[in-house]
Design a protein around this motif. Structure first.
Motif, PDB file in Angstrom:
ATOM      1  N   ALA A   1       0.828  -1.206   0.000  1.00 11.90           N
ATOM      2  CA  ALA A   1       0.000   0.000   0.000  1.00 11.90           C
ATOM      3  C   ALA A   1       0.866   1.260   0.000  1.00 11.90           C
ATOM      4  CB  ALA A   1      -0.924  -0.008   1.213  1.00 11.90           C
ATOM      5  N   SER A   2       1.950   1.227   0.774  1.00 12.05           N
ATOM      6  CA  SER A   2       2.851   2.385   0.829  1.00 12.05           C
ATOM      7  C   SER A   2       3.479   2.652  -0.533  1.00 12.05           C
ATOM      8  CB  SER A   2       3.946   2.139   1.869  1.00 12.05           C
ATOM      9  OG  SER A   2       4.874   3.212   1.892  1.00 12.05           O
ATOM     10  N   ASN A   3       3.935   1.600  -1.216  1.00 16.94           N
ATOM     11  CA  ASN A   3       4.512   1.764  -2.561  1.00 16.94           C
ATOM     12  C   ASN A   3       3.490   2.358  -3.523  1.00 16.94           C
ATOM     13  OD1 ASN A   3       6.904   0.576  -1.698  1.00 16.94           O
ATOM     14  ND2 ASN A   3       6.345  -1.463  -2.424  1.00 16.94           N
ATOM     15  N   PHE A   4       2.264   1.878  -3.423  1.00 15.82           N
ATOM     16  CA  PHE A   4       1.197   2.356  -4.310  1.00 15.82           C
ATOM     17  C   PHE A   4       0.890   3.830  -4.050  1.00 15.82           C
ATOM     18  CE2 PHE A   4      -3.434   1.636  -5.778  1.00 15.82           C
ATOM     19  CZ  PHE A   4      -3.104   1.947  -7.095  1.00 15.82           C
ATOM     20  N   ASN A   5       0.798   4.201  -2.782  1.00 15.83           N
ATOM     21  CA  ASN A   5       0.508   5.595  -2.445  1.00 15.83           C
ATOM     22  C   ASN A   5       1.645   6.538  -2.841  1.00 15.83           C
ATOM     23  OD1 ASN A   5      -2.146   5.588  -1.299  1.00 15.83           O
ATOM     24  ND2 ASN A   5      -1.329   4.521   0.482  1.00 15.83           N
ATOM     25  N   ILE A   6       2.867   6.069  -2.697  1.00 15.36           N
ATOM     26  CA  ILE A   6       4.015   6.879  -3.116  1.00 15.36           C
ATOM     27  C   ILE A   6       3.972   7.113  -4.625  1.00 15.36           C
ATOM     28  CG2 ILE A   6       6.530   6.846  -3.400  1.00 15.36           C
ATOM     29  CD1 ILE A   6       6.665   5.447  -0.652  1.00 15.36           C
ATOM     30  N   PHE A   7       3.662   6.061  -5.371  1.00 12.75           N
ATOM     31  CA  PHE A   7       3.519   6.187  -6.830  1.00 12.75           C
ATOM     32  C   PHE A   7       2.453   7.220  -7.192  1.00 12.75           C
ATOM     33  CE2 PHE A   7       0.521   4.583 -10.119  1.00 12.75           C
ATOM     34  CZ  PHE A   7       1.232   4.963 -11.251  1.00 12.75           C
ATOM     35  N   ILE A   8       1.297   7.139  -6.541  1.00 10.19           N
ATOM     36  CA  ILE A   8       0.201   8.065  -6.829  1.00 10.19           C
ATOM     37  C   ILE A   8       0.588   9.502  -6.468  1.00 10.19           C
ATOM     38  CG2 ILE A   8      -2.154   8.715  -6.128  1.00 10.19           C
ATOM     39  CD1 ILE A   8      -2.728   5.687  -5.844  1.00 10.19           C
ATOM     40  N   ASN A   9       1.150   9.686  -5.294  1.00  9.67           N
ATOM     41  CA  ASN A   9       1.492  11.035  -4.836  1.00  9.67           C
ATOM     42  C   ASN A   9       2.643  11.640  -5.623  1.00  9.67           C
ATOM     43  OD1 ASN A   9      -0.501  10.914  -2.841  1.00  9.67           O
ATOM     44  ND2 ASN A   9       0.888   9.992  -1.350  1.00  9.67           N
ATOM     45  N   ASP A  10       3.673  10.853  -5.888  1.00  7.39           N
ATOM     46  CA  ASP A  10       4.850  11.376  -6.605  1.00  7.39           C
ATOM     47  C   ASP A  10       4.510  11.793  -8.029  1.00  7.39           C
ATOM     48  OD1 ASP A  10       6.395  10.994  -4.398  1.00  7.39           O
ATOM     49  OD2 ASP A  10       7.553   9.307  -5.183  1.00  7.39           O
ATOM     50  N   ASN A  11       3.492  11.187  -8.618  1.00  9.90           N
ATOM     51  CA  ASN A  11       3.124  11.498  -9.998  1.00  9.90           C
ATOM     52  C   ASN A  11       1.921  12.432 -10.095  1.00  9.90           C
ATOM     53  OD1 ASN A  11       4.931   9.769 -11.883  1.00  9.90           O
ATOM     54  ND2 ASN A  11       4.318   8.333 -10.274  1.00  9.90           N
ATOM     55  N   GLY A  12       1.499  12.981  -8.954  1.00  9.32           N
ATOM     56  CA  GLY A  12       0.428  13.969  -8.953  1.00  9.32           C
ATOM     57  C   GLY A  12      -0.900  13.440  -9.452  1.00  9.32           C
ATOM     58  N   LEU A  13      -1.203  12.179  -9.156  1.00 10.99           N
ATOM     59  CA  LEU A  13      -2.440  11.567  -9.637  1.00 10.99           C
ATOM     60  C   LEU A  13      -3.579  11.798  -8.647  1.00 10.99           C
ATOM     61  CD1 LEU A  13      -0.924   8.229 -10.977  1.00 10.99           C
ATOM     62  CD2 LEU A  13      -1.556  10.258 -12.299  1.00 10.99           C
ATOM     63  N   ARG A  14      -4.792  11.780  -9.149  1.00 10.03           N
ATOM     64  CA  ARG A  14      -5.986  12.024  -8.351  1.00 10.03           C
ATOM     65  C   ARG A  14      -6.991  10.899  -8.548  1.00 10.03           C
ATOM     66  NH1 ARG A  14      -7.064  17.537  -7.182  1.00 10.03           N
ATOM     67  NH2 ARG A  14      -8.852  16.641  -6.072  1.00 10.03           N
ATOM     68  N   GLU A  15      -7.921  10.795  -7.602  1.00  7.30           N
ATOM     69  CA  GLU A  15      -9.033   9.854  -7.720  1.00  7.30           C
ATOM     70  C   GLU A  15     -10.346  10.580  -7.470  1.00  7.30           C
ATOM     71  OE1 GLU A  15      -8.808   5.499  -6.610  1.00  7.30           O
ATOM     72  OE2 GLU A  15      -7.516   6.382  -5.076  1.00  7.30           O
ATOM     73  N   TYR A  16     -11.360  10.200  -8.220  1.00  6.47           N
ATOM     74  CA  TYR A  16     -12.712  10.651  -7.915  1.00  6.47           C
ATOM     75  C   TYR A  16     -13.298   9.732  -6.839  1.00  6.47           C
ATOM     76  CZ  TYR A  16     -12.447  13.235 -12.355  1.00  6.47           C
ATOM     77  OH  TYR A  16     -12.077  14.073 -13.373  1.00  6.47           O
ATOM     78  N   ASP A  17     -14.180  10.273  -6.020  1.00  8.03           N
ATOM     79  CA  ASP A  17     -14.874   9.435  -5.049  1.00  8.03           C
ATOM     80  C   ASP A  17     -15.706   8.396  -5.793  1.00  8.03           C
ATOM     81  OD1 ASP A  17     -13.851  10.851  -2.909  1.00  8.03           O
ATOM     82  OD2 ASP A  17     -15.553  12.232  -2.810  1.00  8.03           O
TER      83      ASP A  17
END
Length: 278
Positions: free
Chosen positions: A163-179
């Motif tokens: 989960a930490s690796n996944f969140n780092i990937f999302i945050n480092d690349n400026g990605l977003r999610e819709y609810d």
């Protein structure tokens, strides 16, 4: 542009039912781009994809499965999305193109992630490198085989490092999610005791800014143990919301007391309810 993503768990047994299911989902939701994961076929020449798409012209590309494992297919409406290039990786298919009418660059990655944590970490690094190499907006959708938070799993092991690796990937690349609406989990095993949110849609900030009120929804699973997820980007303005309500309030023990008191303070009866909703 509207998107449909689904892990079909193979295009062999039950393919006719799956094709009809996906075709109806496309029709009912005005889908322009279909992303299928885990096709489990290295040779798709015998599969009639017109039955998945239905009426109208479409184009497609795919990454074959390795033996009976993995594989993805992307299908799109060329009158909406004009693809000029694609990049294939064992775990994803990148289509690069422009949105007709606006001529805006849009890159779409259809993902089927591996099971093991080190392999997923390598995949996130690979996708991160791709994101830095091309201009335009980004949509990354599919089966990531990873959750972000402990609450996204039920009756299965939560891997903190994954989960930490996944969140780092999302945050480092400026990605977003819709609810995500409709369902809390996107994968449910056959007996229903294990559930997780492993299917999702990630978008870049520019895409999110372009369609801030897009709706992401998980639909009921029918011919797969994964739920279809759809992203509808049509802007619909229904005016200001009359009031804000959070589903978590329903779980509070004093919920009924607070609501009844508020109605009583406003005069009670239908008039009180009407005023409370203004």
């Amino acid at each position: 542009m509207n998107f449909l993503s689904l892990n079909v768990r193979g295009l062999g047994e039950g393919v006719k039912d799956k094709a009809g299911w996906i075709r109806e989902l496309k029709k009912d939701n005005g889908i322009d781009f279909i992303a299928l994961q885990e096709i489990q076929f290295s040779d798709i020449s015998g599969i009639v994809f017109e039955k998945f798409w239905g009426v109208g012209k479409f184009e497609m590309d795919h990454v074959p499965a390795v033996g009976r494992s993995g594989g993805v297919v992307s299908m799109w409406d060329p009158s909406v999305y004009k693809v000029h290039d694609s990049i294939k990786h064992p775990n994803f298919l990148l289509t690069r193109g422009v949105l007709k009418g606006s001529n805006k660059e849009l890159n779409i990655i259809n993902v089927y992630a591996p099971q093991k944590t080190p392999q997923k970490k390598s995949l996130w690094d690979e996708i991160g490198s791709v994101l830095g190499n091309y201009i335009g907006m980004w949509v990354i959708l599919g089966d990531f085989n990873a959750v972000r938070w402990k609450e996204e799993r039920r009756n299965s092991i939560f891997n903190k490092n994954c989960a930490s690796n996944f969140n780092i990937f999302i945050n480092d690349n400026g990605l977003r999610e819709y609810d995500m609406k409709g369902r809390k989990f996107t994968f449910i095993n056959d007996n229903g005791n294990k559930q997780s949110k492993i299917d999702r849609v990630l978008v870049c900030q520019d895409f999110f800014s372009e369609w801030p009120v897009a709706c992401l929804r998980a639909l009921p699973r029918v011919h797969s143990d994964h739920c279809p997820i759809i992203l509808v980007c049509a802007n619909k303005n229904f005016g200001p919301k009359p009031f804000r309500f959070f589903n978590s309030w329903l779980e509070r023990k004093d919920f009924d007391v607070v609501i009844n008191k508020a109605i009583a303070d406003l005069g009670g009866g239908r008039e009180g309810i009407r005023i409370l909703c203004l």
